[in-house]
Write a protein that holds these residues in place. Structure first.
Motif, short mmCIF file in Angstrom:
data_model
loop_
_atom_site.label_atom_id
_atom_site.label_comp_id
_atom_site.label_asym_id
_atom_site.label_seq_id
_atom_site.Cartn_x
_atom_site.Cartn_y
_atom_site.Cartn_z
N GLU A 10 12.53 -32.41 -13.06
CA GLU A 10 11.53 -31.36 -13.07
C GLU A 10 11.84 -30.46 -14.26
OE1 GLU A 10 9.54 -28.72 -9.61
OE2 GLU A 10 11.68 -28.35 -9.93
N SER A 48 2.67 -32.92 -10.96
CA SER A 48 2.52 -31.73 -10.13
C SER A 48 3.27 -30.58 -10.79
CB SER A 48 3.06 -31.98 -8.71
OG SER A 48 4.44 -32.27 -8.75
N GLU A 49 2.93 -29.37 -10.40
CA GLU A 49 3.57 -28.20 -11.00
C GLU A 49 3.85 -27.16 -9.93
OE1 GLU A 49 1.07 -26.01 -13.67
OE2 GLU A 49 -0.73 -26.41 -12.50
N ARG A 50 4.84 -26.33 -10.20
CA ARG A 50 5.11 -25.17 -9.36
C ARG A 50 5.62 -24.05 -10.25
NH1 ARG A 50 10.61 -24.58 -7.17
NH2 ARG A 50 12.01 -26.08 -8.19
N GLN A 51 5.41 -22.85 -9.80
CA GLN A 51 5.79 -21.67 -10.56
C GLN A 51 7.07 -21.08 -9.98
OE1 GLN A 51 3.45 -21.05 -12.98
NE2 GLN A 51 4.61 -19.43 -14.02
N VAL A 52 8.08 -20.88 -10.82
CA VAL A 52 9.32 -20.21 -10.44
C VAL A 52 9.48 -19.02 -11.37
CG1 VAL A 52 11.82 -20.39 -10.18
CG2 VAL A 52 10.36 -22.35 -9.61
N ARG A 95 6.89 -22.37 -15.50
CA ARG A 95 6.06 -23.41 -14.91
C ARG A 95 6.84 -24.72 -14.96
NH1 ARG A 95 0.81 -25.65 -18.04
NH2 ARG A 95 -0.20 -26.86 -16.37
N ASN A 128 4.08 -36.47 -9.60
CA ASN A 128 3.53 -36.19 -8.28
C ASN A 128 3.81 -37.37 -7.34
OD1 ASN A 128 2.09 -35.48 -6.03
ND2 ASN A 128 0.09 -35.44 -7.02
#
Length: 208
Positions: free
Chosen positions: A44, A75-79, A83, A88
């Motif tokens: 990631e 897929s992505e997620r914000q921390v 980004r 996925n």
């Protein structure tokens, strides 16, 4: 919506907008490198790190990520303000793409991971027909993969790593192991290697 979408060409020598010769089903060589970086490592990464690892300009990586996230392949997620992007796992396309990428572009990613575990390697690079096809030079499909390893590693460890890679990429992997001093010697074979198409795997190319 079709997966392949034309984009504006970047004025960068390392960015090709043509489909890669080893896997012309991908829209561009850059897209194949980006997908390889994520799908073959399972990592990631931020878009900035992904661009660096895939050898792409940040705007190019940003556009490709947006398209592939939109298609459900990434897929992505914000921390915080970062980004993070990854394959996925819920997409039915990811596993087939991973299999194709392993054969077409995987040798660089997989070799880098395998050879990084072996002490004594100063640099390694692909040469010959596989490297030439990766860099867009037309010609017949390569039957094997030639890799030059420079340094003083455990020879058996290098050959064992290449045997493992062969099983993954379904092509013979032929290592040549030399010290930097041996590689600097003038010979017909080494002159051809130095003047031909090469793709870095680990470290810097010692003559460029």
């Amino acid at each position: 919506m079709p997966l392949t979408v034309d984009i504006m060409e970047d004025n960068l020598s390392y960015m090709r907008t043509e489909a890669p010769l080893l896997a012309p089903i991908f829209r561009s060589e850059g897209q194949a490198r980006l997908l390889s970086t994520l799908l073959l490592t399972g990592e990631e990464l931020s878009v900035t790190d992904l661009a660096k690892r895939a050898g792409l300009a940040y705007p190019t990586a940003h556009r490709e990520v947006a398209r592939l996230v939109g298609a459900g392949i990434l897929s992505e997620r914000q921390v915080g303000r970062t980004r993070l992007i990854r394959g996925n796992a819920e997409s039915p396309l990811v596993n087939p793409l991973r299999e194709i990428l392993t054969i077409a572009t995987g040798p660089v990613v997989i070799l880098a991971e395998e050879l990084a575990r072996i002490d004594g390697i100063e640099s390694a690079f692909l040469y010959g027909s596989f490297a030439a096809r990766m860099l867009g030079e037309a010609g017949p499909a390569p039957h094997d993969i030639d890799v030059m390893v420079l340094g003083e590693p455990d020879v058996d460890a290098v050959y064992e790593a290449c045997t493992r890679i062969e099983a993954a990429v379904h092509r013979p992997v032929n290592p040549t192991i030399l010290t930097p001093e041996e590689f600097a010697v003038r010979s017909g074979f080494l002159d051809n290697v130095r003047s031909g198409k090469v793709v870095a795997v680990i470290g810097e190319l010692p003559w460029r």
